[in-house]
Design an enzyme around this catalytic site. Structure first.
Site, PDB file in Angstrom:
ATOM      1  CB  SER A  41      -0.679   0.263   1.301  1.00 39.83           C
ATOM      2  OG  SER A  41      -1.249   1.363   2.024  1.00 39.83           O
ATOM      3  CB  SER A  99      26.512  49.869  -0.687  1.00 41.51           C
ATOM      4  OG  SER A  99      25.471  50.766  -0.492  1.00 41.51           O
ATOM      5  CB  SER A 100      23.128  49.945  -4.306  1.00 41.78           C
ATOM      6  OG  SER A 100      22.081  50.758  -4.024  1.00 41.78           O
TER       7      SER A 100
END
Length: 492
Positions: free
Chosen positions: A157, A335-336
């Site tokens: 099963s 960081s941008s």
């Protein structure tokens, strides 16, 4: 259901011919892509469970473990005379191909599904049956010669085959997880040795405490992670007790009385694992306790890793306005808008993985509690949560070791200077001067922005030789490294 429709179209789009073959089930007839090894029940699952976007083939260990369970069943059914030698040989051969990595792209059902894993079980039954048909010289879908339910799923099963396969997969996956953990531990240990001579200030509640070495910091990380190896090993062993042979609810309906012991014996041979049959198959079919325990061990490891990464972010903070005691490898601009900023991206991503693992553990706990009567139908989300946690954690540890820990350097001069300037040094004078006097010294040093050393000499509390011995940072990092001076040892 637009999403489900798109999913079915995508599933069929991988096949070039555009041809289909008709298949039937309880609900009627459907056209299955001609080249697909899966069948109609898998197709219905693709329509119904467009849920997570994470298919069964994302986790090859589950697929190969399913194949191992199916092979064990075919062997047992052959031994009992329930499956003829020709069909059993074809099924066994197909199972071995799948266990060795073939046809995994055809295991397409979503990991999260209704039906207690029936769609996963039938996906395996159909792929194995159709490959066996080819080996027998028949076309896919000619199930009268080898049927997914009547032959591949014989004496089984979903309720015993699926959880057994998942447990086998988790046991097999635990070894690679531990190996990655061992490698990370060794990386921390090497840093502990490298930094053994770097004196720094220990901290509690983010306040100065007493001196220690940076090497002790990293060795402590190695030791705390090493403890988790035993936890993972102990809890993964719980998976070796399975309910295979219990069929639907543990009573063994539709299985030969001799089948349960026989299939377990074959499964042990196939997997090389010490698999045992549960003492009470009815209980074992509804119990998910082993998943809960293993999830807790995985969560505990994640929590420790996250705490360590918190420390690494603090220790490397700055570089000028933070603690700045260590340098993490610079991997990418941070960081941008702020030129020159570099972030601790690897500890950050490991933190996030840990959060996900903790959330998955909560999911496992809730799903385990949600079981009702003779079966827990929430096992698919338990399985998806566990295997995702293990895979993410394994990847996170590999990344943490290679792209962070191995490349850490120490700011030795800065570490020593913080020790010499710290008020925490006054703790070493407590045996000689008493807690009250040392508290006053600490307050005076803070208020006057002066060093403890100078104040003690100025006030004539200790002579220079005694003071140098007591305030030697190297002498304060190991128990018994110097003889404490008691107040009655000194004329003051």
């Amino acid at each position: 259901m637009q999403g489900a429709t798109n999913r079915v179209i995508d599933a069929g789009a991988q096949y070039e011919s555009g041809k289909t073959r008709p298949e039937k089930d309880l609900l009627g007839e459907r056209n299955v892509p001609y080249e697909a090894y899966y069948g109609i029940q898998t197709l219905r699952a693709l329509e119904n469970f467009n849920i997570s976007g994470i298919a069964l083939n994302f986790y090859p260990l589950i697929i190969s473990s399913l194949a191992m369970v199916k092979e064990a069943a075919a062997r047992a059914n052959r031994d009992l005379g329930l499956l003829d030698s020709v069909r059993s040989a074809a099924i066994i051969a197909a199972c071995r191909e799948v266990a060795n990595g073939k046809l995994h792209s055809h295991f397409t059902v979503d990991m999260i599904q209704g039906g207690a894993g029936t769609s996963t079980n039938m996906n395996a039954n159909e792929v194995i049956a159709n490959r066996a048909l080819e080996l027998l010289g028949h076309n896919r879908g000619e199930y009268r010669y080898c049927h997914p339910n009547n032959h591949v799923n014989l004496s089984q099963s979903t309720n015993d085959a699926y959880p057994t396969a998942v447990k086998i997969a988790l046991v097999r996956g635990n070894g690679p997880l531990i190996q990655v953990l061992r490698e990370l531990i060794q990386s921390f240990r090497r840093k502990g040795q490298e930094f053994a001579g770097v004196i720094k200030m220990g901290r509690m509640q983010l306040q100065d405490a007493v001196p220690m070495t940076l090497g002790q910091t990293f060795e402590a990380y190695a030791v705390t992670l090493e403890e988790e190896i035993l936890r993972l090993e102990e809890n993964s062993r719980l998976f070796l007790e399975v309910n295979l042979g219990g069929t639907a609810i543990g009573t063994g309906i539709n299985a030969d009385p001799a089948y349960a012991n026989l299939v377990i014996r074959h499964l042990r041979e196939i997997t090389g694992l010490e698999v045992v049959r549960a003492e009470n198959l009815v209980e074992a079919t509804q119990d998910t306790g082993s998943f809960v325990m293993y999830s807790m061990a995985v969560k505990r490891l994640a929590i420790k890793l996250s705490k360590i990464c918190n420390d690494l972010r603090l220790l490397s903070s700055g570089p000028r306005a933070g603690l700045g005691e260590i340098n993490l490898p610079p991997l990418q601009p941070g960081s941008s808008i702020m030129p020159g900023k570099v972030n601790p991206v690897i500890p950050e991503v490991v933190n996030q993985v840990a959060f996900k693992v903790m959330g998955n553990d909560l999911t496992v706990s809730i799903a385990a509690e949600a079981g009702q009567l003779e079966l827990n139908v929430m096992e698919p989300v338990i399985v998806q949560s566990l295997v995702q946690s293990v895979e993410m954690l394994k990847n996170a540890m590999v990344t943490l070791k290679a792209r962070c820990i191995d490349g850490i350097t120490a700011n030795e001069a800065h570490c020593r200077q913080t020790v010499l300037n710290s008020i925490g040094l006054v703790t070493a004078l407590t045996p000689a001067l008493g807690y009250e006097r040392c508290s006053l010294l600490a307050r005076e040093a803070l208020e006057q922005d002066r060093g403890v050393y100078d104040l003690v000499l100025e006030q004539g509390l200790l002579d220079r030789e005694t003071l140098d011995a007591l305030l030697s940072p190297e002498g304060m990092v190991e128990p018994g490294s110097q003889r404490p001076l008691r107040r009655n040892d000194h004329p003051l």
